[in-house]
Design a protein around this motif. Structure first.
Motif, PDB file in Angstrom:
ATOM      1  N   LEU A 131       0.817  -1.212   0.000  1.00  0.00           N
ATOM      2  CA  LEU A 131       0.000   0.000   0.000  1.00  0.00           C
ATOM      3  C   LEU A 131       0.855   1.269   0.000  1.00  0.00           C
ATOM      4  O   LEU A 131       0.416   2.305  -0.492  1.00  0.00           O
ATOM      5  N   HIS A 132       2.065   1.189   0.551  1.00  0.00           N
ATOM      6  CA  HIS A 132       2.964   2.349   0.554  1.00  0.00           C
ATOM      7  C   HIS A 132       3.448   2.698  -0.852  1.00  0.00           C
ATOM      8  O   HIS A 132       3.889   3.804  -1.096  1.00  0.00           O
ATOM      9  N   TYR A 133       3.383   1.735  -1.758  1.00  0.00           N
ATOM     10  CA  TYR A 133       3.882   1.954  -3.115  1.00  0.00           C
ATOM     11  C   TYR A 133       2.784   2.371  -4.085  1.00  0.00           C
ATOM     12  O   TYR A 133       2.992   2.371  -5.289  1.00  0.00           O
ATOM     13  N   ASN A 134       1.595   2.691  -3.563  1.00  0.00           N
ATOM     14  CA  ASN A 134       0.488   3.174  -4.377  1.00  0.00           C
ATOM     15  C   ASN A 134       0.144   2.193  -5.498  1.00  0.00           C
ATOM     16  O   ASN A 134       0.492   2.407  -6.655  1.00  0.00           O
ATOM     17  N   PRO A 135      -0.577   1.110  -5.185  1.00  0.00           N
ATOM     18  CA  PRO A 135      -0.809   0.050  -6.157  1.00  0.00           C
ATOM     19  C   PRO A 135      -1.787   0.357  -7.295  1.00  0.00           C
ATOM     20  O   PRO A 135      -1.955  -0.467  -8.178  1.00  0.00           O
ATOM     21  N   GLY A 136      -2.437   1.512  -7.311  1.00  0.00           N
ATOM     22  CA  GLY A 136      -3.332   1.797  -8.429  1.00  0.00           C
ATOM     23  C   GLY A 136      -4.099   3.098  -8.257  1.00  0.00           C
ATOM     24  O   GLY A 136      -4.048   3.747  -7.217  1.00  0.00           O
ATOM     25  N   GLN A 137      -4.822   3.463  -9.305  1.00  0.00           N
ATOM     26  CA  GLN A 137      -5.536   4.742  -9.333  1.00  0.00           C
ATOM     27  C   GLN A 137      -6.601   4.830  -8.244  1.00  0.00           C
ATOM     28  O   GLN A 137      -6.746   5.867  -7.600  1.00  0.00           O
TER      29      GLN A 137
END
Length: 189
Positions: A131-137
């Motif tokens: 979640l820290h790596y921003n998994p999507g829009q």
């Protein structure tokens, strides 16, 4: 209709409480995975890496007589026979076995020494750190809402306590100190 300070504090309490409960799970997820990510040099948040060294007690056939069935039998000890990809001999007397998922198995045919390197996914912490790596829009939109909610939670929380323990007393001093510490790290370290 007149809006009083008492009414303002009441609304702050409602907003602070409800947003805090709604985002409590995400706050815990970010906090726990954040601690793990801060210590990536000592713990891999995505994989558990283990190394096992031992010597086989049984006789090992010569290199030209080692079959896939023999290799699968060796892998049974680690429950890896279903992950077999291939084996080969990078040098005389040394066998290397590739396994699905990144694990591998090395065997010194002459001595029977084994080096087994196990790579296993960390199912919970690995997913949390993702979640820290921003998994999507869609996650970006939710994370932005969460960031705004944290600002609102913080702002409303500052007005919950009055008097010398509130924002204009001890609470204000703690707020300034809590702001100065990260600023000092940004400026001086």
């Amino acid at each position: 209709m007149k809006f009083s300070l008492k009414e303002f504090r009441k609304w702050c309490r409602f907003i602070h409480r409800d947003l805090s409960y709604f985002f409590a799970g995400l706050i815990l997820i970010y906090a726990i995975s954040g601690i793990v990510m801060n210590h990536r040099d000592t713990i891999n948040p995505h994989f558990n890496l283990s190394t096992y060294r031992y010597t086989l007690p049984e006789a090992i056939p010569s290199q030209d007589k080692i079959t896939k069935d023999f290799v699968l039998k060796l892998l049974e000890k680690h429950n890896e026979e279903g992950n077999y990809t291939k084996h080969y001999f990078p040098e005389a007397g040394m066998m290397k076995v590739f396994l699905k998922g990144g694990s591998n198995y090395h065997l010194n045919i002459n001595t029977g020494d084994v080096l087994y390197e196990s790579v296993k996914r960390r199912p919970i912490i690995g997913a949390m750190t993702k979640l820290h790596y921003n998994p999507g829009q869609w996650w970006t939109l939710f994370a932005d809402a969460f960031a705004i909610a944290l600002i609102v939670i913080t702002a409303t929380g500052m007005f919950l306590v009055r008097g010398n323990k509130g924002l204009w007393g001890r609470g204000g001093i703690e707020f300034v100190l809590g702001l100065l510490i990260p600023l000092a790290f940004l400026l001086f370290f």
